[in-house]
Design a protein around this motif. Structure first.
Motif, PDB file in Angstrom:
ATOM      1  N   PHE A   1      40.411 -90.793   9.709  1.00 17.23           N
ATOM      2  CA  PHE A   1      41.780 -90.592  10.176  1.00 17.23           C
ATOM      3  C   PHE A   1      42.474 -91.938  10.076  1.00 17.23           C
ATOM      4  O   PHE A   1      42.065 -92.900  10.737  1.00 17.23           O
ATOM      5  CB  PHE A   1      41.761 -90.088  11.625  1.00 17.23           C
ATOM      6  CG  PHE A   1      43.102 -89.729  12.169  1.00 17.23           C
ATOM      7  CD1 PHE A   1      43.787 -88.628  11.693  1.00 17.23           C
ATOM      8  CD2 PHE A   1      43.667 -90.485  13.180  1.00 17.23           C
ATOM      9  CE1 PHE A   1      45.028 -88.287  12.218  1.00 17.23           C
ATOM     10  CE2 PHE A   1      44.902 -90.149  13.703  1.00 17.23           C
ATOM     11  CZ  PHE A   1      45.582 -89.046  13.211  1.00 17.23           C
ATOM     12  N   LEU A   2      43.474 -92.033   9.225  1.00 14.54           N
ATOM     13  CA  LEU A   2      44.166 -93.288   8.960  1.00 14.54           C
ATOM     14  C   LEU A   2      45.598 -93.202   9.471  1.00 14.54           C
ATOM     15  O   LEU A   2      46.328 -92.274   9.123  1.00 14.54           O
ATOM     16  CB  LEU A   2      44.180 -93.575   7.454  1.00 14.54           C
ATOM     17  CG  LEU A   2      42.849 -93.436   6.715  1.00 14.54           C
ATOM     18  CD1 LEU A   2      43.039 -93.660   5.224  1.00 14.54           C
ATOM     19  CD2 LEU A   2      41.806 -94.368   7.296  1.00 14.54           C
TER      20      LEU A   2
ATOM     21  N   VAL B   1      44.230 -87.706   6.861  1.00 18.67           N
ATOM     22  CA  VAL B   1      42.954 -87.229   7.379  1.00 18.67           C
ATOM     23  C   VAL B   1      42.106 -86.802   6.190  1.00 18.67           C
ATOM     24  O   VAL B   1      42.593 -86.160   5.261  1.00 18.67           O
ATOM     25  CB  VAL B   1      43.127 -86.074   8.401  1.00 18.67           C
ATOM     26  CG1 VAL B   1      43.718 -84.839   7.770  1.00 18.67           C
ATOM     27  CG2 VAL B   1      41.817 -85.747   9.082  1.00 18.67           C
ATOM     28  N   GLY B   2      40.861 -87.255   6.205  1.00 21.01           N
ATOM     29  CA  GLY B   2      39.920 -86.890   5.159  1.00 21.01           C
ATOM     30  C   GLY B   2      38.656 -86.354   5.800  1.00 21.01           C
ATOM     31  O   GLY B   2      38.255 -86.816   6.867  1.00 21.01           O
TER      32      GLY B   2
ATOM     33  N   SER C   1      31.500 -76.521   2.403  1.00 16.79           N
ATOM     34  CA  SER C   1      30.811 -76.468   1.111  1.00 16.79           C
ATOM     35  C   SER C   1      30.447 -77.854   0.577  1.00 16.79           C
ATOM     36  O   SER C   1      29.908 -77.973  -0.514  1.00 16.79           O
ATOM     37  CB  SER C   1      31.669 -75.720   0.087  1.00 16.79           C
ATOM     38  OG  SER C   1      32.848 -76.456  -0.198  1.00 16.79           O
ATOM     39  N   GLY C   2      30.765 -78.902   1.337  1.00 15.40           N
ATOM     40  CA  GLY C   2      30.438 -80.260   0.920  1.00 15.40           C
ATOM     41  C   GLY C   2      31.507 -80.923   0.072  1.00 15.40           C
ATOM     42  O   GLY C   2      31.304 -82.014  -0.450  1.00 15.40           O
ATOM     43  N   LYS C   3      32.663 -80.284  -0.057  1.00 16.97           N
ATOM     44  CA  LYS C   3      33.764 -80.828  -0.852  1.00 16.97           C
ATOM     45  C   LYS C   3      34.624 -81.751   0.018  1.00 16.97           C
ATOM     46  O   LYS C   3      34.962 -81.419   1.148  1.00 16.97           O
ATOM     47  CB  LYS C   3      34.623 -79.681  -1.394  1.00 16.97           C
ATOM     48  CG  LYS C   3      35.782 -80.142  -2.217  1.00 16.97           C
ATOM     49  CD  LYS C   3      36.633 -78.975  -2.674  1.00 16.97           C
ATOM     50  CE  LYS C   3      37.888 -79.503  -3.337  1.00 16.97           C
ATOM     51  NZ  LYS C   3      38.973 -78.538  -3.315  1.00 16.97           N
ATOM     52  N   GLN C   4      34.968 -82.920  -0.533  1.00 17.74           N
ATOM     53  CA  GLN C   4      35.853 -83.851   0.173  1.00 17.74           C
ATOM     54  C   GLN C   4      37.297 -83.354   0.089  1.00 17.74           C
ATOM     55  O   GLN C   4      37.738 -82.912  -0.969  1.00 17.74           O
ATOM     56  CB  GLN C   4      35.756 -85.257  -0.433  1.00 17.74           C
ATOM     57  CG  GLN C   4      34.467 -85.965  -0.134  1.00 17.74           C
ATOM     58  CD  GLN C   4      34.350 -86.348   1.343  1.00 17.74           C
ATOM     59  OE1 GLN C   4      35.321 -86.557   2.049  1.00 17.74           O
ATOM     60  NE2 GLN C   4      33.115 -86.415   1.806  1.00 17.74           N
ATOM     61  N   ASN C   5      38.004 -83.423   1.200  1.00 14.42           N
ATOM     62  CA  ASN C   5      39.411 -83.026   1.279  1.00 14.42           C
ATOM     63  C   ASN C   5      40.202 -84.165   1.904  1.00 14.42           C
ATOM     64  O   ASN C   5      39.675 -84.896   2.753  1.00 14.42           O
ATOM     65  CB  ASN C   5      39.559 -81.788   2.169  1.00 14.42           C
ATOM     66  CG  ASN C   5      38.924 -80.572   1.561  1.00 14.42           C
ATOM     67  OD1 ASN C   5      39.538 -79.898   0.761  1.00 14.42           O
ATOM     68  ND2 ASN C   5      37.683 -80.297   1.927  1.00 14.42           N
ATOM     69  N   GLN C   6      41.455 -84.273   1.532  1.00 13.56           N
ATOM     70  CA  GLN C   6      42.321 -85.286   2.123  1.00 13.56           C
ATOM     71  C   GLN C   6      43.732 -84.716   2.247  1.00 13.56           C
ATOM     72  O   GLN C   6      44.247 -84.105   1.319  1.00 13.56           O
ATOM     73  CB  GLN C   6      42.335 -86.543   1.253  1.00 13.56           C
ATOM     74  CG  GLN C   6      43.174 -87.660   1.827  1.00 13.56           C
ATOM     75  CD  GLN C   6      42.972 -88.942   1.068  1.00 13.56           C
ATOM     76  OE1 GLN C   6      42.134 -89.743   1.445  1.00 13.56           O
ATOM     77  NE2 GLN C   6      43.725 -89.149  -0.002  1.00 13.56           N
TER      78      GLN C   6
END
Length: 131
Positions: free
Chosen positions: A94-95, A103-104, A109-114
């Protein structure tokens, strides 16, 4: 003509802000690192880092903020400069910047989101009350 209208509606729907389930996003995090970066100073050694637990007052306040702000998040693939404040866990970041937050997280499912959201930095005064 109808196909064009349908296509435009689909694009509009996709481009609208996302709703995020932060309880789900934060549920596996046990510890966080809260980092304050001095403004106008890019020397990372001068930042202050605080370790906090997931059951802390700060995380409770963040959960409340997330609960009040679940929608209008925009997907982002950008890399960001050093934020004023960052809160990171194992699969969560959280930046906080002056006019927006990022927020990332890793989804189920193990996928990175931002995602990003326009905000005012003063909404996060609860993060600085630890100093």
């Amino acid at each position: 003509m109808i196909k064009n209208i349908g296509f435009l509606l689909m694009i509009f729907t996709i481009s609208c802000g996302q709703n995020l389930d932060f309880e789900e996003i934060l549920k596996n995090e046990k510890h966080f690192e809260l980092k304050f970066n001095p403004r106008g100073d890019i020397i990372l050694d001068s930042s202050l880092i605080i370790k906090i637990n997931a059951d802390s007052k700060i995380i409770d306040s963040l959960r409340t903020w997330f609960k009040n702000n679940p929608d209008n998040w925009d997907s982002s693939i950008s890399s960001w400069a050093t934020p004023d404040i960052s809160l990171t866990g194992n699969d969560f970041r959280f930046l906080v910047f002056k006019d927006f937050v990022v927020v990332g997280f890793m989804d189920k499912s193990g996928k990175q989101n931002q995602y990003t959201k326009n905000t005012n930095e003063t909404e996060f005064n609860f993060l600085t009350e630890t100093n």
